[in-house]
Design a protein around this motif. Structure first.
Motif, PDB file in Angstrom:
ATOM      1  N   ASP B  55       0.879  -1.264   0.011  1.00 47.82           N
ATOM      2  CA  ASP B  55       0.009  -0.059  -0.066  1.00 47.82           C
ATOM      3  C   ASP B  55       0.855   1.307   0.162  1.00 47.82           C
ATOM      4  OD1 ASP B  55      -2.547  -1.574   2.237  1.00 47.82           O
ATOM      5  OD2 ASP B  55      -2.257  -1.524   0.034  1.00 47.82           O
ATOM      6  N   GLU B  58       0.219   4.266  -5.135  1.00 48.93           N
ATOM      7  CA  GLU B  58      -0.653   3.884  -6.170  1.00 48.93           C
ATOM      8  C   GLU B  58      -0.397   4.829  -7.499  1.00 48.93           C
ATOM      9  OE1 GLU B  58      -3.763   4.989  -2.590  1.00 48.93           O
ATOM     10  OE2 GLU B  58      -4.160   5.956  -4.383  1.00 48.93           O
ATOM     11  N   SER B  71      -8.175   1.656  -4.547  1.00 46.77           N
ATOM     12  CA  SER B  71      -8.189   1.603  -3.046  1.00 46.77           C
ATOM     13  C   SER B  71      -8.503   0.231  -2.558  1.00 46.77           C
ATOM     14  CB  SER B  71      -9.038   2.528  -2.089  1.00 46.77           C
ATOM     15  OG  SER B  71     -10.344   2.162  -2.685  1.00 46.77           O
TER      16      SER B  71
END
Lengths: 108, 122
Positions: B55, B58, B71
């Motif tokens: 994570d 992105e 997400s």
């Protein structure tokens, strides 16, 4: 941004060997992966990291890279290999993925 | 057994919004990056976005940057794609795909869902 170029269409006689190529500057820094897509189905990973086959992929599929050209070779093409084939790689500048335009393989 | 199950596609007017979902049971969700890839009818594959396995990042294709948001929810192994300001050229089948991040970088998509169709039309 980077591009990957593939021949739109290739044909091969049943049982013969065919090479599908993919060209682009990104291949100097990132091995291509190769995917097979049949009509109405999702793509399937065939080759990654230049010449690694996931479990279940027949060994007639192999990969190689030289400079900015990647190749997928099918040794002894079968009728069920008739499909669209895509390469992809990673742009080392921004980590974006790039797909080639695809090659439609016809098995004669 | 690995599964990727997309949902949420449909018909939306230009300028509208849509949220795609991808359920990802059957594997260690935290160990993989996840992508959205789209394919317009009769056309090739187009990468849309990735969320990294940790994570930490992105990344988005230039064509969707600023309009789409990727997400994921680790509590229920779900991946999402929020799509805003939709345009006609966003019309496509949208696939979610898993990435083992070999070598710690994105690249090989080792498992794909069956896709969900999105049509942007008035």
């Amino acid at each position: 941004s980077s591009e990957l170029t593939q021949d739109p269409a290739v044909s091969v006689a049943l049982g013969q060997t065919v090479r599908i190529t993919c060209q682009g500057d990104s291949l100097r820094n990132s091995y291509p992966s190769w995917y097979q897509q049949k009509p109405g189905q999702a793509p399937v990973l065939l080759i990654h990291g230049n010449d690694n086959r996931p479990s279940g992929i027949p060994d007639r599929f192999s990969g190689s890279t030289s400079g900015k050209t990647g190749s997928l070779t099918i040794t002894g093409a079968q009728a069920e290999d008739e499909a669209d084939y895509y390469c992809n790689s990673r742009d080392s500048v921004d980590n974006h993925l790039i797909f080639g335009g695809g090659t439609r393989l016809t098995v004669l | 057994q690995v599964q990727l199950l997309e949902s949420g596609g449909g018909v939306v007017q230009p300028g509208g919004s849509l949220r795609l979902s991808c359920a990802a049971p059957g594997f260690s969700f935290r160990s993989y990056g996840l992508h959205w890839v789209r394919q317009a009818a009769g056309k090739g594959l187009e990468w849309v976005a990735v969320i990294w396995y940790d994570d930490s990042q992105e990344n988005y294709a230039d064509s969707v940057k600023g309009r789409f948001t990727i997400s994921r929810d680790h509590s229920n192994n779900m991946l999402y794609l929020q799509m805003n300001s939709l345009r006609g050229d966003d019309t496509a089948v949208y696939y979610c795909a898993r990435d083992p991040f070999y070598g710690g970088l994105p690249g090989a998509l080792d498992f794909w869902g069956q896709g969900t169709p999105v049509t942007v039309s008035s």
